[in-house]
Design a protein around this motif. Sequence first.
Motif, PDB file in Angstrom:
ATOM      1  N   TYR B  33       6.983   4.530  -4.281  1.00 61.76           N
ATOM      2  CA  TYR B  33       7.404   5.878  -4.633  1.00 61.76           C
ATOM      3  C   TYR B  33       8.851   6.081  -4.187  1.00 61.76           C
ATOM      4  N   ASN B  94      -2.618   2.811   2.631  1.00 63.26           N
ATOM      5  CA  ASN B  94      -4.045   2.485   2.544  1.00 63.26           C
ATOM      6  C   ASN B  94      -4.600   3.061   1.248  1.00 63.26           C
ATOM      7  N   GLY B  96      -6.138   5.633   0.748  1.00 59.33           N
ATOM      8  CA  GLY B  96      -6.065   7.081   0.673  1.00 59.33           C
ATOM      9  C   GLY B  96      -4.698   7.612   0.313  1.00 59.33           C
ATOM     10  N   TYR B  97      -3.789   6.695  -0.045  1.00 58.61           N
ATOM     11  CA  TYR B  97      -2.450   7.051  -0.504  1.00 58.61           C
ATOM     12  C   TYR B  97      -1.564   7.652   0.573  1.00 58.61           C
ATOM     13  N   ALA B  98      -1.923   7.500   1.841  1.00 59.58           N
ATOM     14  CA  ALA B  98      -0.975   7.870   2.887  1.00 59.58           C
ATOM     15  C   ALA B  98       0.255   6.985   2.731  1.00 59.58           C
ATOM     16  N   LEU B  99       1.430   7.560   2.907  1.00 62.28           N
ATOM     17  CA  LEU B  99       2.654   6.834   2.619  1.00 62.28           C
ATOM     18  C   LEU B  99       3.363   6.330   3.865  1.00 62.28           C
ATOM     19  N   ASN B 100       3.887   5.119   3.728  1.00 62.56           N
ATOM     20  CA  ASN B 100       4.774   4.528   4.717  1.00 62.56           C
ATOM     21  C   ASN B 100       6.170   4.560   4.111  1.00 62.56           C
ATOM     22  N   PHE B 101       7.130   5.130   4.819  1.00 66.36           N
ATOM     23  CA  PHE B 101       8.465   5.299   4.267  1.00 66.36           C
ATOM     24  C   PHE B 101       9.474   4.351   4.897  1.00 66.36           C
ATOM     25  N   GLY B 102      10.515   4.055   4.129  1.00 65.66           N
ATOM     26  CA  GLY B 102      11.680   3.408   4.688  1.00 65.66           C
ATOM     27  C   GLY B 102      12.524   4.442   5.425  1.00 65.66           C
TER      28      GLY B 102
END
Lengths: 112, 111
Positions: B33, B94, B96-102
């Motif tokens: 995203y 995961n 559940g679409y939790a996001l990890n960002f740069g």
Amino acid sequence: EPEVTQTPSHQVTQMGQEVILRCVPISNHLYFYWYRQILGQKVEFLVSFYNNEISEKSEIFDDQFSVERPDGSNFTLKIRSTKLEDSAMYFCASRAGGPIQYFGAGTRLSVL
Amino acid sequence: SQELEQSPQSLIVQEGKNLTINCTSSKTLYGLYWYKQKYGEGLIFLMMLQKGGEEKSHEKITAKLDEKKQQSSLHITASQPSHAGIYLCGADLNSGYALNFGKGTSLLVTP
């Protein structure tokens, strides 16, 4: 256009005090999230919430944190006893059934 | 855990110039995203990419996900002052679409 609304925009509190950050997700959305961004650092996932329970939580989301959907429109993040290191921008996000999350403008929490 | 590296960290370009921002993942990307962050406006969704080789465009912004699904690029054509902000890439942590960002790329467009 529907949007995620967060209040207040800025919250100042004393260390050890409880704070509640409020979010009104987009009305037909079912999945809710909290993220935080410490100044100068990346946006970090805290917790996700669906069907009135926590779906996932990160290591950051310890016993000091809790989330609640007290009614059909609000989604809250409570920090029981704030610490200096809780100072950050807190973002609420929501999504419908698809994967795209829509974020609010954030609440800046300053712990003194 | 997955790491997302964005480059460059910051960028100053003259109005009208093209630019590219990169996002490289330490693991295969299943959902990538792009968001734009401006002060007081939170994170604004730009585009989502899921398939290797996928390319999407919106106005003057084009995003691509490479075939191996470990890198994405965001290209802005003929930049304008309104493009200024911090561009964040995010990936699904995961199911559940939790996001990890740069960490983001800060863009300034000068007249």
